[in-house]
Design a protein around this motif. Sequence first.
Motif, PDB file in Angstrom:
ATOM      1  N   ALA A  83       6.666 -15.843  21.411  1.00  0.00           N
ATOM      2  CA  ALA A  83       7.690 -16.770  20.940  1.00  0.00           C
ATOM      3  C   ALA A  83       9.081 -16.222  21.228  1.00  0.00           C
ATOM      4  O   ALA A  83       9.298 -15.010  21.233  1.00  0.00           O
ATOM      5  CB  ALA A  83       7.542 -17.015  19.437  1.00  0.00           C
ATOM      6  N   HIS A  84      10.006 -17.144  21.490  1.00  0.00           N
ATOM      7  CA  HIS A  84      11.419 -16.778  21.515  1.00  0.00           C
ATOM      8  C   HIS A  84      12.247 -18.002  21.171  1.00  0.00           C
ATOM      9  O   HIS A  84      11.825 -19.136  21.367  1.00  0.00           O
ATOM     10  CB  HIS A  84      11.829 -16.161  22.868  1.00  0.00           C
ATOM     11  N   VAL A  85      13.431 -17.753  20.636  1.00  0.00           N
ATOM     12  CA  VAL A  85      14.342 -18.830  20.291  1.00  0.00           C
ATOM     13  C   VAL A  85      15.770 -18.352  20.557  1.00  0.00           C
ATOM     14  O   VAL A  85      16.125 -17.210  20.255  1.00  0.00           O
ATOM     15  CB  VAL A  85      14.175 -19.273  18.814  1.00  0.00           C
ATOM     16  N   SER A  86      16.571 -19.245  21.164  1.00  0.00           N
ATOM     17  CA  SER A  86      17.974 -18.956  21.459  1.00  0.00           C
ATOM     18  C   SER A  86      18.839 -19.952  20.700  1.00  0.00           C
ATOM     19  O   SER A  86      19.221 -20.993  21.242  1.00  0.00           O
ATOM     20  CB  SER A  86      18.237 -19.044  22.971  1.00  0.00           C
ATOM     21  N   PRO A  87      19.157 -19.678  19.443  1.00  0.00           N
ATOM     22  CA  PRO A  87      19.879 -20.639  18.614  1.00  0.00           C
ATOM     23  C   PRO A  87      21.390 -20.516  18.782  1.00  0.00           C
ATOM     24  O   PRO A  87      21.898 -19.612  19.457  1.00  0.00           O
ATOM     25  CB  PRO A  87      19.469 -20.234  17.197  1.00  0.00           C
ATOM     26  N   LEU A  88      22.090 -21.457  18.151  1.00  0.00           N
ATOM     27  CA  LEU A  88      23.536 -21.320  18.038  1.00  0.00           C
ATOM     28  C   LEU A  88      23.849 -20.091  17.201  1.00  0.00           C
ATOM     29  O   LEU A  88      23.072 -19.716  16.319  1.00  0.00           O
ATOM     30  CB  LEU A  88      24.127 -22.570  17.375  1.00  0.00           C
ATOM     31  N   PRO A  89      24.971 -19.425  17.452  1.00  0.00           N
ATOM     32  CA  PRO A  89      25.325 -18.247  16.647  1.00  0.00           C
ATOM     33  C   PRO A  89      25.370 -18.592  15.158  1.00  0.00           C
ATOM     34  O   PRO A  89      25.783 -19.682  14.774  1.00  0.00           O
ATOM     35  CB  PRO A  89      26.710 -17.863  17.173  1.00  0.00           C
ATOM     36  N   VAL A  90      24.941 -17.661  14.341  1.00  0.00           N
ATOM     37  CA  VAL A  90      24.869 -17.914  12.900  1.00  0.00           C
ATOM     38  C   VAL A  90      26.220 -17.779  12.215  1.00  0.00           C
ATOM     39  O   VAL A  90      26.354 -18.096  11.032  1.00  0.00           O
ATOM     40  CB  VAL A  90      23.855 -16.961  12.238  1.00  0.00           C
ATOM     41  N   CYS A  91      27.240 -17.328  12.947  1.00  0.00           N
ATOM     42  CA  CYS A  91      28.571 -17.213  12.349  1.00  0.00           C
ATOM     43  C   CYS A  91      29.630 -17.401  13.430  1.00  0.00           C
ATOM     44  O   CYS A  91      29.348 -17.254  14.620  1.00  0.00           O
ATOM     45  CB  CYS A  91      28.735 -15.853  11.667  1.00  0.00           C
ATOM     46  N   GLN A  92      30.849 -17.731  13.013  1.00  0.00           N
ATOM     47  CA  GLN A  92      31.944 -17.875  13.959  1.00  0.00           C
ATOM     48  C   GLN A  92      32.300 -16.516  14.554  1.00  0.00           C
ATOM     49  O   GLN A  92      32.444 -15.532  13.833  1.00  0.00           O
ATOM     50  CB  GLN A  92      33.175 -18.467  13.262  1.00  0.00           C
ATOM     51  N   GLY A  93      32.392 -16.505  15.877  1.00  0.00           N
ATOM     52  CA  GLY A  93      32.692 -15.254  16.557  1.00  0.00           C
ATOM     53  C   GLY A  93      31.475 -14.443  16.923  1.00  0.00           C
ATOM     54  O   GLY A  93      31.588 -13.463  17.669  1.00  0.00           O
ATOM     55  N   CYS A  94      30.300 -14.822  16.393  1.00  0.00           N
ATOM     56  CA  CYS A  94      29.070 -14.113  16.749  1.00  0.00           C
ATOM     57  C   CYS A  94      28.646 -14.484  18.169  1.00  0.00           C
ATOM     58  O   CYS A  94      28.845 -15.615  18.612  1.00  0.00           O
ATOM     59  CB  CYS A  94      27.947 -14.461  15.774  1.00  0.00           C
ATOM     60  N   VAL A  95      28.043 -13.552  18.859  1.00  0.00           N
ATOM     61  CA  VAL A  95      27.619 -13.791  20.241  1.00  0.00           C
ATOM     62  C   VAL A  95      26.296 -14.552  20.259  1.00  0.00           C
ATOM     63  O   VAL A  95      25.531 -14.542  19.289  1.00  0.00           O
ATOM     64  CB  VAL A  95      27.457 -12.459  20.993  1.00  0.00           C
ATOM     65  N   ASN A  96      26.052 -15.253  21.363  1.00  0.00           N
ATOM     66  CA  ASN A  96      24.752 -15.906  21.550  1.00  0.00           C
ATOM     67  C   ASN A  96      23.667 -14.827  21.651  1.00  0.00           C
ATOM     68  O   ASN A  96      23.851 -13.801  22.307  1.00  0.00           O
ATOM     69  CB  ASN A  96      24.755 -16.746  22.831  1.00  0.00           C
ATOM     70  N   LYS A  97      22.564 -15.089  20.998  1.00  0.00           N
ATOM     71  CA  LYS A  97      21.501 -14.092  20.961  1.00  0.00           C
ATOM     72  C   LYS A  97      20.147 -14.765  21.035  1.00  0.00           C
ATOM     73  O   LYS A  97      19.957 -15.863  20.497  1.00  0.00           O
ATOM     74  CB  LYS A  97      21.616 -13.280  19.665  1.00  0.00           C
ATOM     75  N   THR A  98      19.214 -14.125  21.707  1.00  0.00           N
ATOM     76  CA  THR A  98      17.841 -14.612  21.793  1.00  0.00           C
ATOM     77  C   THR A  98      16.934 -13.706  20.970  1.00  0.00           C
ATOM     78  O   THR A  98      16.973 -12.477  21.103  1.00  0.00           O
ATOM     79  CB  THR A  98      17.349 -14.639  23.252  1.00  0.00           C
ATOM     80  N   TYR A  99      16.127 -14.338  20.117  1.00  0.00           N
ATOM     81  CA  TYR A  99      15.177 -13.605  19.282  1.00  0.00           C
ATOM     82  C   TYR A  99      13.777 -13.840  19.846  1.00  0.00           C
ATOM     83  O   TYR A  99      13.378 -14.988  20.060  1.00  0.00           O
ATOM     84  CB  TYR A  99      15.254 -14.083  17.835  1.00  0.00           C
ATOM     85  N   SER A 100      13.057 -12.780  20.085  1.00  0.00           N
ATOM     86  CA  SER A 100      11.744 -12.917  20.717  1.00  0.00           C
ATOM     87  C   SER A 100      10.749 -11.945  20.107  1.00  0.00           C
ATOM     88  O   SER A 100      11.122 -10.959  19.465  1.00  0.00           O
ATOM     89  CB  SER A 100      11.843 -12.690  22.232  1.00  0.00           C
ATOM     90  N   GLY A 101       9.476 -12.244  20.336  1.00  0.00           N
ATOM     91  CA  GLY A 101       8.430 -11.373  19.826  1.00  0.00           C
ATOM     92  C   GLY A 101       7.074 -11.760  20.368  1.00  0.00           C
ATOM     93  O   GLY A 101       6.876 -12.867  20.881  1.00  0.00           O
TER      94      GLY A 101
END
Length: 249
Positions: A134-152
């Motif tokens: 699985a992986h998910v690339s969501p919108l940043p969780v806060c203003q100024g946070c970078v785009n991040k992909t979570y995978s496992g």
Amino acid sequence: MMRRAHTKGWCLIILAIIAGVQLQKNEFSVQHASEHHIYRPALQPTDTLPPIETYTLKNHVGKPCIKATMGVEYIVIENKKTWYYNLDPSRIKIGGYCGKEAAVLSLTLPDNASILELGFRKERNIFYVSNLTAHVSPLPVCQGCVNKTYSGVLTDDKLFAVADGQSFKCNSENLLLTSPELRIRLVPLQIQAFTLLKGHYGKEVECWADFTKRVIPIIIGATVVGLFLIAVTTSLFLKDRRREGYDRL
């Protein structure tokens, strides 16, 4: 000379019109490209039940080989805080492949914003899920946070194992830890692979969590009733013994 100049003037006008049309086309293409936004799911701070959908994958002859009815929730851990995303069935593209002893069901969001892939294995008369990616690339969780992909990735010897021709069913949640940052919650879940008679689920095999939820209250109730009957019987027995003792006196 006059005719040549006149012809040359018309040629310049035509070239100018063509150049203007081409410029407008290029501007439209750039504008259209800039208007295209990459799809990114939005994480939520609260946990809710995910929408339930039935996903079916067919083999090369159009026969169903994998069927899964489930709600899927991505659970993301970021900065010691938990975020949630419920998979939107209306945006899902179903993919994968079907083999005799191996099969894969892939659920993909637009722009590969998330992928959930279930790998199935078949051994003799048993099938099971051998791995989950699985992986998910969501919108940043806060203003100024970078785009991040979570995978496992989760590898299990025999996850959701049942006999071929039967379906694994679980109304209780299945929480799968794929990585320290990403968990997948499947609730409810009914799944079957390889052998699906006319595309329908086979005999349902109840998961252990559902079994204990159903049986433990019965056991507790029976135990309480049994203790109550023992107490009543003991009380009546003691009363009879006391009466017999009074008669002898």
